[in-house]
Scaffold this active site. Sequence first.
Site, short mmCIF file in Angstrom:
data_model
loop_
_atom_site.label_atom_id
_atom_site.label_comp_id
_atom_site.label_asym_id
_atom_site.label_seq_id
_atom_site.Cartn_x
_atom_site.Cartn_y
_atom_site.Cartn_z
N ASP A 113 0.81 -1.22 0.00
CA ASP A 113 0.00 0.00 0.00
C ASP A 113 0.85 1.27 0.00
OD1 ASP A 113 -2.43 -1.51 0.21
OD2 ASP A 113 -2.01 -1.79 2.34
N GLY A 114 2.03 1.21 0.60
CA GLY A 114 2.84 2.40 0.81
C GLY A 114 3.21 3.13 -0.46
N SER A 162 3.22 -6.39 2.46
CA SER A 162 2.84 -7.18 3.64
C SER A 162 1.33 -7.21 3.84
CB SER A 162 3.51 -6.61 4.89
OG SER A 162 4.91 -6.65 4.79
N ARG A 177 9.60 -6.77 10.94
CA ARG A 177 9.39 -6.90 9.50
C ARG A 177 9.96 -8.20 8.93
NH1 ARG A 177 7.47 -3.12 6.09
NH2 ARG A 177 6.83 -1.13 7.01
N ARG A 228 3.73 -10.39 11.30
CA ARG A 228 4.18 -9.41 12.31
C ARG A 228 3.01 -8.63 12.90
NH1 ARG A 228 5.23 -4.06 9.85
NH2 ARG A 228 4.79 -4.15 7.62
#
Length: 299
Positions: free
Chosen positions: A7-8, A38, A106, A112
């Site tokens: 998404d980043g 992730s 990470r 995580r």
Amino acid sequence: IVCVSGDGLMVEVVNGLQQRSDARAMGSLPLGIIPAGSGNGLATSFLFKGGEKCDAVSAVLAIIRGHVEKLDAASVEQEGVTRFHSVLSIGWGLASDTDVESDALRWCGPVRFTIQGVFNIAKKRVYQGSLRILSPPTHTESLTGSRNTADTPEEDPPQAGDGPQWRTLEGSFSMVWAVNVTHCAYDNMTAPYAELCDGCFDVLVVRQDVSRSTIFGMFLEMEKGTHVKNPAVEYYKAREIIWEPLSSQGMLCVDGELVACGQDTAPKLPAMHQGKLLPMTYGNTHIRVHQGLLTVFVA
């Protein structure tokens, strides 16, 4: 523009386009995402729209088919200046704590979030704050029927017909999570009532008096979106949100990134965030939803 990422990177592309002098025209430029991160909340939401699973092949086929729809985005403002445009979520409390603190794990991959989430539920931090929500006329109450009787509705200035209404939520919270799309991760249907272009972010609120076992059960239910039936979850539609922390503890995340942190929380951040110059102050923040600001490929 197609991102092969989590998404980043998509969020960075959106914010870059919105800073251009022709930002309005950029809203018509189709954006696509092939999941390679992730969480992959955006890709999952765009594919879920057409009943497709979240994988690279399904995403590529959706882009090739060329089906596009408009997508809302929210401007995150302080002192009248837009700091970010959010397309995924804005979190405070348990959601933001887990996002930021899981960065130290990470190497674990997507698990995580689960590991850090369980740890944070056990710690059960609570934060004091004020939340003002402007809902559309058809959604002035919690969609789940859960509502704190101490909340105060505020009338807008008189206007013709049924206008929107502000509601103030104030006190101690375990979590506040404002979400634009159905999924914040591939296995987390955070906001099952979310629409891509309804002019609203969906706001999930969990108060301080909710037990650890209830919160843990709620997060297990998020995979299928049934957590919204939990009486501990308040669920609002919001056109605008004004958030203000009433203590110096906590952190604010926009689309999974730490943007502001209370002075009492800063020394406890993971090593990778220590000393980082954050782009916002930990204080009054105005969030405005802009309907159909973007165009995206969907299944």
